[in-house]
Write a protein that holds these residues in place. Structure first.
Motif, short mmCIF file in Angstrom:
data_model
loop_
_atom_site.label_atom_id
_atom_site.label_comp_id
_atom_site.label_asym_id
_atom_site.label_seq_id
_atom_site.Cartn_x
_atom_site.Cartn_y
_atom_site.Cartn_z
N GLU A 68 5.99 -8.54 8.72
CA GLU A 68 6.65 -7.38 8.13
C GLU A 68 5.72 -6.16 8.16
OE1 GLU A 68 8.60 -5.87 3.89
OE2 GLU A 68 7.96 -7.95 4.14
N ILE A 69 6.21 -5.06 8.65
CA ILE A 69 5.41 -3.83 8.69
C ILE A 69 5.21 -3.38 7.25
CG2 ILE A 69 5.28 -1.45 9.50
CD1 ILE A 69 6.98 -2.29 11.89
N LEU A 70 3.96 -3.40 6.82
CA LEU A 70 3.65 -3.27 5.39
C LEU A 70 3.51 -1.82 4.94
CD1 LEU A 70 0.93 -6.06 5.23
CD2 LEU A 70 3.26 -6.23 4.37
N SER A 71 3.99 -1.56 3.74
CA SER A 71 3.69 -0.31 3.05
C SER A 71 2.32 -0.45 2.42
CB SER A 71 4.73 -0.04 1.97
OG SER A 71 4.66 -1.04 0.97
N GLU A 72 1.79 0.65 1.91
CA GLU A 72 0.49 0.59 1.25
C GLU A 72 0.50 -0.37 0.06
OE1 GLU A 72 1.02 5.14 2.03
OE2 GLU A 72 2.30 3.35 2.01
N LYS A 73 1.55 -0.31 -0.76
CA LYS A 73 1.61 -1.15 -1.95
C LYS A 73 1.66 -2.63 -1.60
CE LYS A 73 3.74 2.15 -5.15
NZ LYS A 73 4.90 2.42 -6.04
N LYS A 74 2.41 -2.98 -0.58
CA LYS A 74 2.51 -4.39 -0.20
C LYS A 74 1.18 -4.90 0.36
CE LYS A 74 7.50 -4.74 0.59
NZ LYS A 74 8.57 -5.09 1.56
N PHE A 75 0.49 -4.05 1.10
CA PHE A 75 -0.81 -4.47 1.63
C PHE A 75 -1.82 -4.62 0.51
CE2 PHE A 75 -4.84 -3.34 4.03
CZ PHE A 75 -5.00 -4.62 4.55
N GLU A 76 -1.77 -3.72 -0.46
CA GLU A 76 -2.69 -3.82 -1.59
C GLU A 76 -2.47 -5.12 -2.37
OE1 GLU A 76 -1.99 -0.19 -3.66
OE2 GLU A 76 -3.51 0.92 -2.53
N LYS A 77 -1.23 -5.58 -2.48
CA LYS A 77 -0.94 -6.85 -3.15
C LYS A 77 -1.57 -8.01 -2.40
CE LYS A 77 3.38 -5.60 -5.46
NZ LYS A 77 4.84 -5.89 -5.58
N ILE A 78 -1.54 -7.93 -1.06
CA ILE A 78 -2.16 -8.98 -0.25
C ILE A 78 -3.67 -8.96 -0.43
CG2 ILE A 78 -2.62 -9.71 2.13
CD1 ILE A 78 0.19 -8.79 2.85
N LEU A 79 -4.24 -7.77 -0.48
CA LEU A 79 -5.70 -7.66 -0.68
C LEU A 79 -6.10 -8.29 -2.02
CD1 LEU A 79 -6.28 -4.01 0.58
CD2 LEU A 79 -7.23 -6.07 1.60
N ILE A 80 -5.32 -7.98 -3.06
CA ILE A 80 -5.61 -8.54 -4.38
C ILE A 80 -5.50 -10.06 -4.36
CG2 ILE A 80 -4.76 -8.69 -6.76
CD1 ILE A 80 -3.92 -5.72 -6.48
N SER A 81 -4.50 -10.58 -3.64
CA SER A 81 -4.33 -12.04 -3.58
C SER A 81 -5.50 -12.71 -2.88
CB SER A 81 -3.02 -12.38 -2.85
OG SER A 81 -3.14 -12.14 -1.46
N LYS A 82 -6.23 -11.96 -2.05
CA LYS A 82 -7.39 -12.50 -1.36
C LYS A 82 -8.69 -12.19 -2.10
CE LYS A 82 -4.82 -13.97 1.98
NZ LYS A 82 -4.53 -15.42 2.10
N GLY A 83 -8.56 -11.61 -3.29
CA GLY A 83 -9.73 -11.30 -4.10
C GLY A 83 -10.49 -10.09 -3.62
N LEU A 84 -9.80 -9.18 -2.94
CA LEU A 84 -10.46 -8.00 -2.38
C LEU A 84 -10.04 -6.73 -3.11
CD1 LEU A 84 -9.92 -8.95 1.35
CD2 LEU A 84 -12.05 -9.11 0.07
#
Length: 251
Positions: A235-251
């Protein structure tokens, strides 16, 4: 409903449905440049004469920017009818015209990328089965290569083996993308910037040739994000969706 075929002659004057803006907009510029380079390979971009997302885009499978074996077939890049245009028969109109065109060109059938369940940016498997498509091959984690043969004896299309080869990917995020979708021109730089701010390892691989696309480690070369060699999303990610992924990876 009138259908308009975009060609070299009217490309500058016509809007491209998926990104309606002036020709100086980065999304429009990127997409139109990509189309311009594909027309001579047999790409067809057919749209309803409305101002919105209501179009089909297809190309001979030998020139498709996806790792498949489907010689003699036509590959549908995108069939998109959205919003107020749904439920009016436009999807059937566009797909039926595509089928007629491909039969006239002597193709074996149609191929399209779908998924086990309906998801963004991939064709709706329920609709494709309703139109007679069948699953020809699958790839992890949920991709399905669907096809509509015009001859029951036609060879079945399949994914190339490279779609499962993720061992050589670097640590952190690796994003494969093309300019086939105009939204990558906007969102990829935004994601790169967010990763830089968060000090997250991020490599963007801009696929720029047919050969690169046909040997990519993912069926969906338009946009595929990996983390430590594991597929995350197409899925082509928005900024918010990518930030959620970063948080899930502890970043």
């Amino acid at each position: 409903m009138e259908l308009i075929k975009i060609t070299h002659d009217n490309l500058e004057q016509e809007h491209i449905c998926c990104a309606i803006a002036n020709n100086k907009d980065i999304r429009v510029l990127s997409k139109k440049n990509w189309l311009r380079d594909r027309f001579d390979e047999g790409l067809v971009f057919l749209k309803c004469n409305v101002r919105g997302k209501c179009f089909i885009e297809y190309i001979p499978a030998e020139y498709a920017w996806t790792p498949i074996k489907a010689e003699g077939y036509m590959y549908i890049d995108c069939l998109w009818v959205s919003g107020q245009f749904k439920g009016l028969g436009y999807s059937n109109l566009l797909l039926n015209r595509c089928i007629e065109d491909c039969k006239a060109k002597g193709k074996k059938g149609l191929v399209i990328l779908s998924s086990k369940k309906k998801t963004s940016f991939l064709s709706d498997p329920k609709y494709m089965r309703y139109k007679g498509f069948e699953t020809a091959d699958t790839a992890d984690p949920y991709f399905e290569l669907m096809y509509l043969p015009f001859d029951i004896n036609a060879d079945k299309p399949r994914f190339k083996g490279c779609v499962q080869e993720h061992r050589d990917l670097t640590k952190g995020f690796t994003l494969y993308y093309t300019s086939q979708c105009p939204f990558t021109a906007k969102y990829v730089p935004l994601l790169e910037n967010i990763a830089k701010i968060r000090d997250a390892a991020f490599q963007a691989v801009h696929i720029q040739t047919k050969s690169e696309a046909q040997n990519a480690p993912t069926p969906f070369t338009t946009f595929s994000l990996f983390y430590d060699g594991q597929f995350i999303t197409h899925e082509i990610l928005s900024e918010k969706k990518f930030e959620k992924i970063l948080i899930s990876k502890g970043l």
